[in-house]
Write a protein that holds these residues in place. Structure first.
Motif, short mmCIF file in Angstrom:
data_model
loop_
_atom_site.label_atom_id
_atom_site.label_comp_id
_atom_site.label_asym_id
_atom_site.label_seq_id
_atom_site.Cartn_x
_atom_site.Cartn_y
_atom_site.Cartn_z
N ALA A 255 -5.00 -13.34 7.57
CA ALA A 255 -4.57 -14.57 6.90
C ALA A 255 -4.41 -14.34 5.40
N ARG A 256 -5.33 -13.56 4.82
CA ARG A 256 -5.22 -13.26 3.38
C ARG A 256 -4.00 -12.41 3.09
N LEU A 257 -3.63 -11.56 4.06
CA LEU A 257 -2.47 -10.69 3.86
C LEU A 257 -1.16 -11.39 4.17
N SER A 258 -1.20 -12.47 4.94
CA SER A 258 0.04 -13.11 5.33
C SER A 258 0.80 -13.58 4.10
N GLY A 259 2.08 -13.39 4.15
CA GLY A 259 2.91 -13.77 3.02
C GLY A 259 3.03 -12.66 1.99
N ARG A 260 2.21 -11.65 2.11
CA ARG A 260 2.32 -10.51 1.19
C ARG A 260 3.23 -9.47 1.82
N ARG A 261 4.07 -8.96 1.02
CA ARG A 261 5.01 -7.96 1.50
C ARG A 261 4.31 -6.62 1.62
N LEU A 262 4.47 -5.98 2.77
CA LEU A 262 3.93 -4.65 2.94
C LEU A 262 4.86 -3.65 2.27
N LEU A 263 4.32 -2.55 1.84
CA LEU A 263 5.12 -1.55 1.14
C LEU A 263 6.00 -0.78 2.10
N GLY A 264 7.27 -0.67 1.73
CA GLY A 264 8.20 0.14 2.49
C GLY A 264 8.25 1.54 1.88
N ASP A 265 9.05 2.40 2.49
CA ASP A 265 9.16 3.78 2.00
C ASP A 265 9.68 3.83 0.57
N GLU A 266 10.64 2.97 0.25
CA GLU A 266 11.19 2.95 -1.11
C GLU A 266 10.14 2.50 -2.12
N ASP A 267 9.32 1.51 -1.72
CA ASP A 267 8.26 1.03 -2.61
C ASP A 267 7.23 2.13 -2.87
N VAL A 268 6.86 2.85 -1.82
CA VAL A 268 5.89 3.93 -1.96
C VAL A 268 6.45 5.02 -2.88
N ALA A 269 7.73 5.35 -2.68
CA ALA A 269 8.36 6.38 -3.53
C ALA A 269 8.38 5.92 -4.99
N ALA A 270 8.70 4.64 -5.21
CA ALA A 270 8.73 4.11 -6.58
C ALA A 270 7.34 4.15 -7.21
N LEU A 271 6.31 3.82 -6.42
CA LEU A 271 4.94 3.87 -6.94
C LEU A 271 4.52 5.30 -7.26
N GLU A 272 4.90 6.23 -6.40
CA GLU A 272 4.57 7.63 -6.66
C GLU A 272 5.23 8.12 -7.95
N GLU A 273 6.51 7.72 -8.14
CA GLU A 273 7.20 8.09 -9.37
C GLU A 273 6.51 7.49 -10.59
N ARG A 274 6.10 6.25 -10.45
CA ARG A 274 5.43 5.59 -11.57
C ARG A 274 4.09 6.26 -11.90
N ILE A 275 3.35 6.62 -10.87
CA ILE A 275 2.07 7.30 -11.09
C ILE A 275 2.29 8.64 -11.76
N ASP A 276 3.30 9.39 -11.28
CA ASP A 276 3.62 10.68 -11.90
C ASP A 276 4.03 10.50 -13.35
N ALA A 277 4.83 9.47 -13.62
CA ALA A 277 5.28 9.22 -15.00
C ALA A 277 4.09 8.86 -15.88
N GLN A 278 3.17 8.05 -15.37
CA GLN A 278 1.99 7.69 -16.16
C GLN A 278 1.13 8.92 -16.44
N ARG A 279 1.00 9.79 -15.44
CA ARG A 279 0.23 11.02 -15.62
C ARG A 279 0.88 11.89 -16.70
N ALA A 280 2.21 12.02 -16.64
CA ALA A 280 2.93 12.81 -17.64
C ALA A 280 2.81 12.17 -19.02
#
Length: 194
Positions: free
Chosen positions: A96-121
Motif C-alpha cells: 500500500a505504501r508503494l502503490s502509486g509509486r513508479r517502479l524503476l525501469g531499465d532507462e531509469d536505472v541507467a540514468a541513475l547509474e550515470e548520475r552516480i558515476d558523474a557525482q563520483r567523478a
C-alpha cells in the motif's frame, strides 16, 4: 500406528522415531485445522510443516497434564497462523505504501547509474581542484568557470597575462596528472593561454 509412549502414557517427542510416529498420528488433524483457515493449498502445506517444525523445537516443553497432544498442536498451529497473518498484513502495508509509486525501469536505472558515476567523478575532480595552490586555482576558476579570457583574468588578479598563462598551464597539467578525471577546461581559452 500409535506413537511410542513413556510409562505414564505421553508421546515421546524427543527421539526421531517417537516424533515421526507422533507426526503420522496427528498430521491429518493439523492439516485439517490449517486448511479450514487457509484457502491456498501450497500455503496450507507450508504452514502445516511449520507447525510440526515448531512442535519439534518445543517438544521438550510439552506437558501432558495440560491436555491432549492434538490440543497442544492446535495451540502451536494458532501461533503459526497468527504469525502468517501478521506477515501478510506487513506485506500488504508495504504494498500500500508503494502503490502509486513508479517502479524503476531499465532507462531509469541507467540514468541513475550515470548520475552516480558523474557525482563520483565530480567529487574526485573537486578534491583535485582543492589540492591546487590558490594562485593556480584562482586563474583556472576565472578562465574556466567565470569564462574570462586570460587577459581579463590577468586584470582581475592584478598579474600579467603571461603569469595567467603559466598558471593555467600548471593547473591543467596538475589536474590531468592526478587521474582520469579531466577538468572541463574550455579549449579556446587554453589555446590562447599556451
Amino acid at each position: 500406528m500409535r506413537s511410542p509412549r513413556h510409562e505414564n502414557g505421553p508421546p515421546d517427542l524427543t527421539t526421531p522415531g517417537g516424533f515421526g510416529a507422533f507426526y503420522e498420528e496427528h498430521i491429518d488433524a493439523v492439516l485439517g485445522f490449517v486448511t479450514r483457515r487457509v484457502a491456498d493449498p501450497h500455503v496450507a502445506a507450508d504452514l502445516t510443516a511449520d507447525v510440526f517444525l515448531a512442535a519439534m523445537d518445543s517438544a521438550s516443553g510439552y506437558r501432558p497434564d495440560r491436555g491432549a497432544p492434538v490440543a497442544w498442536l492446535f495451540g502451536i498451529a494458532r501461533n503459526v497462523l497468527s504469525g502468517h497473518a501478521r506477515g501478510l498484513a506487513r506485506e500488504s502495508g508495504a504494498l500500500a505504501r508503494l502503490s502509486g509509486r513508479r517502479l524503476l525501469g531499465d532507462e531509469d536505472v541507467a540514468a541513475l547509474e550515470e548520475r552516480i558515476d558523474a557525482q563520483r567523478a565530480f567529487r574526485a575532480l573537486a578534491e583535485q581542484h582543492a589540492a591546487l595552490s590558490e594562485p593556480l586555482r584562482a586563474a583556472l576558476d576565472l578562465v574556466v568557470l567565470d569564462q574570462l579570457t586570460p587577459a581579463e583574468a590577468a586584470r582581475a588578479l592584478g598579474v600579467t597575462q603571461a603569469t595567467v598563462r603559466v598558471r593555467l598551464h600548471r593547473a591543467r597539467r596538475a589536474l590531468r596528472g592526478s587521474g582520469p578525471a579531466q577538468y572541463p577546461v574550455r579549449e579556446t581559452h587554453l589555446e590562447v593561454a599556451r
